[in-house]
Write an enzyme that holds these catalytic residues in place. Structure first.
Site, PDB file in Angstrom:
ATOM      1  N   HIS A  59       0.814  -1.214   0.000  1.00  0.00           N
ATOM      2  CA  HIS A  59       0.000   0.000   0.000  1.00  0.00           C
ATOM      3  C   HIS A  59       0.851   1.269   0.000  1.00  0.00           C
ATOM      4  O   HIS A  59       0.373   2.331  -0.383  1.00  0.00           O
ATOM      5  CB  HIS A  59      -1.013   0.000   1.160  1.00  0.00           C
ATOM      6  CG  HIS A  59      -0.420   0.160   2.521  1.00  0.00           C
ATOM      7  ND1 HIS A  59      -0.073  -0.917   3.318  1.00  0.00           N
ATOM      8  CD2 HIS A  59      -0.104   1.267   3.238  1.00  0.00           C
ATOM      9  CE1 HIS A  59       0.406  -0.477   4.457  1.00  0.00           C
ATOM     10  NE2 HIS A  59       0.410   0.852   4.436  1.00  0.00           N
ATOM     11  N   ASP A 100       0.383  -7.668   1.176  1.00  0.00           N
ATOM     12  CA  ASP A 100       0.759  -6.270   1.394  1.00  0.00           C
ATOM     13  C   ASP A 100       2.273  -6.087   1.454  1.00  0.00           C
ATOM     14  O   ASP A 100       2.812  -5.430   2.351  1.00  0.00           O
ATOM     15  CB  ASP A 100       0.104  -5.705   2.656  1.00  0.00           C
ATOM     16  CG  ASP A 100       0.165  -4.178   2.719  1.00  0.00           C
ATOM     17  OD1 ASP A 100       0.318  -3.538   1.650  1.00  0.00           O
ATOM     18  OD2 ASP A 100       0.083  -3.630   3.828  1.00  0.00           O
ATOM     19  N   GLY A 173       3.195   6.483   8.425  1.00  0.00           N
ATOM     20  CA  GLY A 173       4.637   6.562   8.275  1.00  0.00           C
ATOM     21  C   GLY A 173       5.363   5.360   8.881  1.00  0.00           C
ATOM     22  O   GLY A 173       6.531   5.124   8.600  1.00  0.00           O
ATOM     23  N   SER A 175       4.288   2.298   8.284  1.00  0.00           N
ATOM     24  CA  SER A 175       4.152   1.227   7.283  1.00  0.00           C
ATOM     25  C   SER A 175       5.490   0.949   6.625  1.00  0.00           C
ATOM     26  O   SER A 175       6.227   1.854   6.268  1.00  0.00           O
ATOM     27  CB  SER A 175       3.139   1.623   6.204  1.00  0.00           C
ATOM     28  OG  SER A 175       1.859   1.676   6.740  1.00  0.00           O
TER      29      SER A 175
END
Length: 177
Positions: A59, A100, A173, A175
């Site tokens: 993502h 992901d 942030g 991630s």
């Protein structure tokens, strides 16, 4: 009336030692953590190979996976900021939306890689740290406790995947870190 001594002494050397160890672990990990920047924000990535292979979340790079030379106009650039402060163009190698995950490549050599551990050894009560760039803060860290692990955690849909549930307070942030 008898008074009892506090079970938990906030000034104990155990807490000082724990704090020092968490700071030491954070400092070591930050050497292999990069900031992934897009026009609309940023996140983190981890160096997996010294020759520029970086993993982040899918993502984070959503909409950035184009065949070579076919990037849509106005789509913006994907950049990686190394711990040294050097900023490099990044290319998306692969994206796995189901898990992901995304693999990026930067033109660099000799980058420090993350030290891996066996997540299957985690158990409820273990302390975990999330490092990233929350709201753009360099090397932002947050800690939490493992709540549970496995495929059958009550609040997660049955997917056949193994999960780690933790009491981490993650922010935009984190991630990819």
């Amino acid at each position: 009336m008898r008074t009892t001594q506090a079970v938990f002494n906030p000034g104990s050397s155990i807490l000082v030692d724990l704090s020092n160890e968490l700071a030491s672990v954070s400092a070591r990990v930050l050497t292999s953590l990069v900031q992934v920047r897009r026009d609309d924000g940023g996140a983190a990535g981890t160096v997996w190979h010294p020759d520029g292979l970086i993993l982040t979340n899918a993502h984070v790079v959503a909409g950035r996976h184009w065949p070579r030379g076919r990037r849509p106009a106005g789509s913006g650039d994907l950049r990686v900021v190394l711990p040294s402060g050097d900023e490099l163009a990044a290319r998306v190698l692969a994206v796995d939306d189901k898990n992901d995950l995304a693999a990026l490549r930067v033109e660099a050599a000799g980058l420090p890689t993350v030290a891996l551990a066996d997540s299957r050894r985690l158990q409820p009560g273990d302390i975990v740290i999330a490092l990233g760039f929350p709201w753009g803060v360099t090397g932002g860290a947050t800690t939490g406790i493992v709540i549970g692990t496995g495929a059958a955690l009550p609040e997660l849909a049955s997917s056949g995947r193994e999960w780690i549930a933790a009491s981490l307070h993650l922010r935009p942030g984190h991630s990819g870190g």
